[in-house]
Design a protein around this motif. Sequence first.
Motif, PDB file in Angstrom:
ATOM      1  N   ARG A   1      55.697 -16.839  25.530  1.00  0.00           N
ATOM      2  CA  ARG A   1      54.941 -17.249  26.101  1.00  0.00           C
ATOM      3  C   ARG A   1      56.242 -16.756  27.233  1.00  0.00           C
ATOM      4  O   ARG A   1      55.462 -16.620  28.758  1.00  0.00           O
ATOM      5  CB  ARG A   1      54.528 -18.305  26.146  1.00  0.00           C
ATOM      6  CG  ARG A   1      53.919 -19.061  27.158  1.00  0.00           C
ATOM      7  CD  ARG A   1      52.783 -20.596  26.952  1.00  0.00           C
ATOM      8  NE  ARG A   1      53.620 -21.632  26.648  1.00  0.00           N
ATOM      9  CZ  ARG A   1      53.387 -22.791  25.997  1.00  0.00           C
ATOM     10  NH1 ARG A   1      51.826 -23.000  26.144  1.00  0.00           N
ATOM     11  NH2 ARG A   1      54.191 -23.886  25.404  1.00  0.00           N
TER      12      ARG A   1
ATOM     13  N   HIS B   1      55.044 -14.226  19.377  1.00  0.00           N
ATOM     14  CA  HIS B   1      54.566 -15.347  19.787  1.00  0.00           C
ATOM     15  C   HIS B   1      52.926 -14.371  20.009  1.00  0.00           C
ATOM     16  O   HIS B   1      52.708 -13.370  20.377  1.00  0.00           O
ATOM     17  CB  HIS B   1      54.047 -16.366  21.253  1.00  0.00           C
ATOM     18  CG  HIS B   1      54.098 -17.447  21.779  1.00  0.00           C
ATOM     19  ND1 HIS B   1      54.647 -17.705  22.863  1.00  0.00           N
ATOM     20  CD2 HIS B   1      55.325 -17.843  19.841  1.00  0.00           C
ATOM     21  CE1 HIS B   1      56.327 -18.694  22.267  1.00  0.00           C
ATOM     22  NE2 HIS B   1      56.278 -19.243  21.062  1.00  0.00           N
TER      23      HIS B   1
ATOM     24  N   LEU C   1      48.553 -18.635  23.576  1.00  0.00           N
ATOM     25  CA  LEU C   1      50.161 -18.331  24.121  1.00  0.00           C
ATOM     26  C   LEU C   1      50.940 -17.127  24.416  1.00  0.00           C
ATOM     27  O   LEU C   1      52.216 -16.503  25.154  1.00  0.00           O
ATOM     28  CB  LEU C   1      50.892 -18.756  23.210  1.00  0.00           C
ATOM     29  CG  LEU C   1      51.264 -20.273  22.877  1.00  0.00           C
ATOM     30  CD1 LEU C   1      52.378 -20.218  21.298  1.00  0.00           C
ATOM     31  CD2 LEU C   1      51.030 -21.327  23.631  1.00  0.00           C
TER      32      LEU C   1
ATOM     33  N   HIS D   1      63.733 -19.807  12.601  1.00  0.00           N
ATOM     34  CA  HIS D   1      64.583 -18.749  12.798  1.00  0.00           C
ATOM     35  C   HIS D   1      65.324 -17.424  12.748  1.00  0.00           C
ATOM     36  O   HIS D   1      65.226 -16.205  12.694  1.00  0.00           O
ATOM     37  CB  HIS D   1      66.276 -19.411  13.356  1.00  0.00           C
ATOM     38  CG  HIS D   1      65.671 -20.296  14.788  1.00  0.00           C
ATOM     39  ND1 HIS D   1      65.032 -19.880  15.452  1.00  0.00           N
ATOM     40  CD2 HIS D   1      65.586 -21.953  14.137  1.00  0.00           C
ATOM     41  CE1 HIS D   1      64.393 -21.223  16.593  1.00  0.00           C
ATOM     42  NE2 HIS D   1      64.708 -22.468  15.809  1.00  0.00           N
TER      43      HIS D   1
ATOM     44  N   GLU E   1      68.298 -21.932  21.579  1.00  0.00           N
ATOM     45  CA  GLU E   1      68.246 -21.267  22.953  1.00  0.00           C
ATOM     46  C   GLU E   1      69.338 -20.799  23.417  1.00  0.00           C
ATOM     47  O   GLU E   1      69.605 -19.725  23.974  1.00  0.00           O
ATOM     48  CB  GLU E   1      67.399 -21.995  23.994  1.00  0.00           C
ATOM     49  CG  GLU E   1      65.322 -21.875  23.540  1.00  0.00           C
ATOM     50  CD  GLU E   1      65.466 -22.301  23.155  1.00  0.00           C
ATOM     51  OE1 GLU E   1      66.344 -23.604  22.623  1.00  0.00           O
ATOM     52  OE2 GLU E   1      63.741 -23.109  22.397  1.00  0.00           O
TER      53      GLU E   1
ATOM     54  N   HIS F   1      57.476 -29.596  23.400  1.00  0.00           N
ATOM     55  CA  HIS F   1      57.561 -28.686  22.638  1.00  0.00           C
ATOM     56  C   HIS F   1      58.912 -28.741  21.661  1.00  0.00           C
ATOM     57  O   HIS F   1      58.975 -28.214  21.353  1.00  0.00           O
ATOM     58  CB  HIS F   1      57.141 -27.336  23.003  1.00  0.00           C
ATOM     59  CG  HIS F   1      58.149 -25.865  23.869  1.00  0.00           C
ATOM     60  ND1 HIS F   1      58.160 -26.536  25.235  1.00  0.00           N
ATOM     61  CD2 HIS F   1      58.889 -25.068  23.317  1.00  0.00           C
ATOM     62  CE1 HIS F   1      58.923 -26.154  25.240  1.00  0.00           C
ATOM     63  NE2 HIS F   1      58.898 -25.091  24.186  1.00  0.00           N
ATOM     64  N   ARG F   2      60.007 -28.938  22.813  1.00  0.00           N
ATOM     65  CA  ARG F   2      61.477 -28.778  22.499  1.00  0.00           C
ATOM     66  C   ARG F   2      61.401 -29.269  20.562  1.00  0.00           C
ATOM     67  O   ARG F   2      61.078 -30.395  20.630  1.00  0.00           O
ATOM     68  CB  ARG F   2      62.226 -29.209  23.543  1.00  0.00           C
ATOM     69  CG  ARG F   2      63.296 -28.424  23.393  1.00  0.00           C
ATOM     70  CD  ARG F   2      64.230 -28.367  24.749  1.00  0.00           C
ATOM     71  NE  ARG F   2      63.723 -27.119  25.475  1.00  0.00           N
ATOM     72  CZ  ARG F   2      63.091 -26.327  25.494  1.00  0.00           C
ATOM     73  NH1 ARG F   2      63.859 -25.350  24.262  1.00  0.00           N
ATOM     74  NH2 ARG F   2      62.811 -25.496  26.572  1.00  0.00           N
TER      75      ARG F   2
ATOM     76  N   ARG G   1      52.936 -26.255  18.076  1.00  0.00           N
ATOM     77  CA  ARG G   1      54.105 -27.131  17.239  1.00  0.00           C
ATOM     78  C   ARG G   1      53.908 -28.724  16.770  1.00  0.00           C
ATOM     79  O   ARG G   1      54.216 -29.070  16.717  1.00  0.00           O
ATOM     80  CB  ARG G   1      55.492 -26.666  17.744  1.00  0.00           C
ATOM     81  CG  ARG G   1      57.035 -27.801  17.513  1.00  0.00           C
ATOM     82  CD  ARG G   1      58.494 -26.993  18.667  1.00  0.00           C
ATOM     83  NE  ARG G   1      57.966 -26.219  17.233  1.00  0.00           N
ATOM     84  CZ  ARG G   1      59.368 -25.733  16.732  1.00  0.00           C
ATOM     85  NH1 ARG G   1      59.189 -26.639  16.484  1.00  0.00           N
ATOM     86  NH2 ARG G   1      59.794 -24.690  16.720  1.00  0.00           N
TER      87      ARG G   1
HETATM   88  C1  UD1 Z   1      59.594 -20.456  21.720  1.00  0.00           C
HETATM   89  C2  UD1 Z   1      61.270 -20.152  21.955  1.00  0.00           C
HETATM   90  C3  UD1 Z   1      61.062 -21.405  23.147  1.00  0.00           C
HETATM   91  C4  UD1 Z   1      60.205 -21.480  23.704  1.00  0.00           C
HETATM   92  C5  UD1 Z   1      59.054 -21.724  23.118  1.00  0.00           C
HETATM   93  C6  UD1 Z   1      57.351 -21.488  24.512  1.00  0.00           C
HETATM   94  C7  UD1 Z   1      62.709 -19.749  20.407  1.00  0.00           C
HETATM   95  C8  UD1 Z   1      64.081 -20.464  19.636  1.00  0.00           C
HETATM   96  N1  UD1 Z   1      61.926 -20.724  20.947  1.00  0.00           N
HETATM   97  O1  UD1 Z   1      59.436 -21.736  21.012  1.00  0.00           O
HETATM   98  O2  UD1 Z   1      62.991 -21.597  23.954  1.00  0.00           O
HETATM   99  O3  UD1 Z   1      60.363 -22.697  25.271  1.00  0.00           O
HETATM  100  O4  UD1 Z   1      58.484 -20.503  22.293  1.00  0.00           O
HETATM  101  O5  UD1 Z   1      55.660 -22.250  23.347  1.00  0.00           O
HETATM  102  O6  UD1 Z   1      62.657 -18.281  20.527  1.00  0.00           O
HETATM  103  N2  UD1 Z   1      52.363 -20.951  16.879  1.00  0.00           N
HETATM  104  C9  UD1 Z   1      51.389 -20.631  16.545  1.00  0.00           C
HETATM  105  N3  UD1 Z   1      50.797 -19.534  17.753  1.00  0.00           N
HETATM  106  C10 UD1 Z   1      51.832 -18.526  18.205  1.00  0.00           C
HETATM  107  C11 UD1 Z   1      52.903 -18.939  18.213  1.00  0.00           C
HETATM  108  C12 UD1 Z   1      53.702 -20.221  17.821  1.00  0.00           C
HETATM  109  O7  UD1 Z   1      50.536 -21.304  16.499  1.00  0.00           O
HETATM  110  O8  UD1 Z   1      50.900 -17.691  18.882  1.00  0.00           O
HETATM  111  C13 UD1 Z   1      53.300 -21.985  16.155  1.00  0.00           C
HETATM  112  C14 UD1 Z   1      54.044 -21.813  14.772  1.00  0.00           C
HETATM  113  O9  UD1 Z   1      52.949 -22.532  14.535  1.00  0.00           O
HETATM  114  C15 UD1 Z   1      55.207 -21.464  14.410  1.00  0.00           C
HETATM  115  C16 UD1 Z   1      55.817 -22.168  16.194  1.00  0.00           C
HETATM  116  O10 UD1 Z   1      54.275 -22.915  17.171  1.00  0.00           O
HETATM  117  O11 UD1 Z   1      55.814 -21.850  13.781  1.00  0.00           O
HETATM  118  C17 UD1 Z   1      56.493 -22.349  16.634  1.00  0.00           C
HETATM  119  O12 UD1 Z   1      56.661 -20.958  17.602  1.00  0.00           O
HETATM  120  P1  UD1 Z   1      58.097 -19.642  17.563  1.00  0.00           P
HETATM  121  O13 UD1 Z   1      57.740 -18.932  17.855  1.00  0.00           O
HETATM  122  O14 UD1 Z   1      58.861 -20.204  16.397  1.00  0.00           O
HETATM  123  O15 UD1 Z   1      58.962 -21.272  18.842  1.00  0.00           O
HETATM  124  P2  UD1 Z   1      58.429 -22.225  20.219  1.00  0.00           P
HETATM  125  O16 UD1 Z   1      58.730 -23.494  19.739  1.00  0.00           O
HETATM  126  O17 UD1 Z   1      56.966 -21.614  20.236  1.00  0.00           O
END
Ligand code: UD1
Length: 352
Positions: A10, A41, A46, A70, A132, A205-206, A239
Amino acid sequence: MRYIVVAGARPNFMKVAPILTAFRERNVSAPDVLLVHTGQHYDAELSGDFFRDLGMPAPDINLEVGSGSHAQQTARVMVAFEPVCRERQPDWVVVVGDVNSTLACALTAKKLGLQAAHVEAGLRSYDRTMPEEINRLCTDAICDLLFTTDEIASANLRREGVAEDKIHFVGNTMIDSLFRHLDRALSLPLPAGVTPGGFALLTLHRPSNVDDEETLRALCGAVTRIADRIPIVFPVHPRTSGRLAAFGLAAALDAHPAIRCIAPLSYLQFIGLVGRARLVLTDSGGIQEETTVLGIPCITMRTTTERPLTCRIGTNMLAGADPERIYRLVVSVLERRERNYSVPEKWDGHAA
Ligand code: UD1
């Protein structure tokens, strides 16, 4: 010259959109410039909605890597991106921001001997527990061109021994998107029961804030206390909604009459809310910059920031995850109407 521009998550899309527009304005188009979406994403909320709002072309290639740990996510992007680079042989791979896709594609390109450029280089929180921060350090260490958003970032790179001719202070492409779309965003309706200047906007969300039960419980306590003073609109990241449900914290938020938990918003809807909020509570990176440009007070629920200029001259205040400090900062914002802030140099809509 041939370019591959990479977007994955995103916070990448609004940084990439103006770069693609700049290519288009110079009549550089496919196959000389290709947009690769890693698929980090993938939900409409997203990803797809952002392409629509930002007027971005559909990706030329989608690696569809999805979610994972990761290591899994980074490795999957690398494995999927390598054959794309081999086949297309770009002169440059352009990556933005600090997500796992950023590092994965920069690393893949450099291992193949391609040139790589990093947009939004040099940001440092000096907190290596942030995923990050690792992505930023590693990406900057290997890229050939480092485009920075401010002089603090350029100075960070110099201190790390980066050669001067790699560092280019160009401004902030995310702010290009903000200026381009703000008027349209502000004309969208607000959620029912919310008035301009009469609500707080919350994002959270962090992992350091939402993955630990006690921390998230304390933050939710602060949020309900704040909602007794001002209505809160809370677009909930997937998340976070998972953690709120798992820790049994969602019901209390939903039950509060002044808290509106909603699904994640599209780019225009979100910017439209930021621009009309009384204040913003967040743990995001980019939102610290958008609020500074819009002059909206921002309380950042982190102890560090990789964007210190937003605190030094902008509207940003660091509160950590301390509920008492967050609440006190909110009260001080609500009681003080005048705003002294300025917008960083070159955050003028022309960075790309
Ligand atoms: C990621 C970035 C973060 C950014 C954030 C914005 C890294 C290390 N982190 O974190 O810097 O601030 O994006 O959102 O790259 N999920 C969904 N739908 C999606 C994608 C993810 O439901 O389209 C859920 C899944 O359960 C997934 C979780 O969100 O496991 C986390 O997604 P992930 O891309 O791993 O990290 P973010 O927490 O989104």
